[in-house]
Design a protein around this motif. Sequence first.
Motif, mmCIF file in Angstrom:
data_model
loop_
_atom_site.group_PDB
_atom_site.id
_atom_site.type_symbol
_atom_site.label_atom_id
_atom_site.label_comp_id
_atom_site.label_asym_id
_atom_site.label_seq_id
_atom_site.Cartn_x
_atom_site.Cartn_y
_atom_site.Cartn_z
ATOM 1 N N TYR A 1 0.810 -1.216 0.000
ATOM 2 C CA TYR A 1 0.000 0.000 0.000
ATOM 3 C C TYR A 1 0.846 1.269 0.000
ATOM 4 C CZ TYR A 1 -3.417 -3.487 1.387
ATOM 5 O OH TYR A 1 -4.197 -4.617 1.427
ATOM 6 N N PRO B 1 2.308 -1.626 -6.290
ATOM 7 C CA PRO B 1 2.416 -0.235 -5.841
ATOM 8 C C PRO B 1 3.640 0.500 -6.362
ATOM 9 C CG PRO B 1 3.357 -1.651 -4.170
ATOM 10 C CD PRO B 1 2.949 -2.548 -5.332
ATOM 11 N N ALA C 1 0.804 3.952 -5.458
ATOM 12 C CA ALA C 1 1.159 4.126 -4.052
ATOM 13 C C ALA C 1 2.541 4.742 -3.879
ATOM 14 C CB ALA C 1 1.093 2.789 -3.317
ATOM 15 N N SER D 1 -2.603 5.339 -4.422
ATOM 16 C CA SER D 1 -2.797 6.185 -3.238
ATOM 17 C C SER D 1 -3.975 7.123 -3.415
ATOM 18 C CB SER D 1 -1.532 6.986 -2.940
ATOM 19 O OG SER D 1 -1.197 7.830 -4.037
#
Length: 308
Positions: A129, A165, A199, A193
Amino acid sequence: MQNPLTNLLNQRHYLVNDGAMGTELDRRGVDTNNSLWSALALTSDPDAVQAVHADYFAAGADIATTNTYQATPQGFAQQGIDHQVSSKIITEAVALAQVARDSATRSQERLVAGSVGPYGAFLADGSEYTGKYQLSPVQYHDFHLMRMRALAAAGVDLFAFETQPNNDEVTALVELLGQEFPDLTAWVSFSISDAHHLADGTPLARAAAALNDNPQIEAVGVNCTDMTMIAPALRVLRRATEKPLIVYPNNGDTYNPSSKTWVTNPHAASFTDLVPEWVTAGAAIIGGCCRTSPTDIATIRVAIDELE
C-alpha cells in the motif's frame, strides 16, 4: 502467443473476476495469521482453497485468481520450506483453481490467472500500500522468477500482476514476462494512493501509458482500493491507455495496515449501484478484492448480465 482474456472479452464484452481469498478462508475458520497470509492454507487446508474457488465460479465469476499472491519461494523459505517443495505448493495452488473451474456447472469458458503479488506483499508489513521499497531490476527478476515458472508450468491461462504499488517493479515484471514467458500474457493492476497516483507516487496515467504498446499486457487497472476511487481512476486510465480496463476494489470497509485489522463500514456503497457507473467509465472486467465474498461476485454478475 495466446490472448485468452482478449478472446473471452470479444465473446462477452464484460467479464467478472473473483473476490477475496483470505477473507473467505477466515470466514471458514482457516488460520491465515502468518506472514504467508492466505497462502498458509495451501498446506494447512487445500480443500478450503478449492471450495472458495468453486463458490466464486458458482457465483458467476469468469476468472479465478490463484491463491499465490503471497506464495513465494522466499516466503516459504522463512517457514522452513525449501524451494523444491514451495514450487510444488504453487503448482498445486493452480490445480485447486483448475479443478474448481472444471467442476463448475456453468458451461461457459473460464480462465485461471496466476496471481503474482508484489515484493511488498512478501515483506508482510503493508508495503503493497506504500511501494516504499527499492530493488534493482535483476533483484526483482530473481524474486519473481521461480513463482512465475511454477505458475506457468502448472498451466495458468495468464498472469495477474496485482496490487502493484511500485512502478519500477512493474517495469521489471513486464521485462521478465517478455524475456522468460513470451507465450504468456498478463494483466497489470496497480495499488494506488489516489485516483491519479500509484502508491509510490508515480502518475497512474504515465504507468498505464507505458504498457499500452506491449502485446503481452492484455488489461490494465487497479485493485485493493476503496470503491469510491474506482470511477475517477477509470477515467484517468481510459485517457491513458487503449487496453481493456480491470477493477476489483475492496468492499468499502477500512483497513489499518499497521494493526492489520479491518473496520466495517455500514454505509459503503453497493456493487449494484456502482457497477453500471464503472462500466460507463470504461471498465471491462470487474471483481472484488479484500472483504468481498461470493455474494458480492453474484451481485456483480447480475449487474453485468443486465448491462449485456
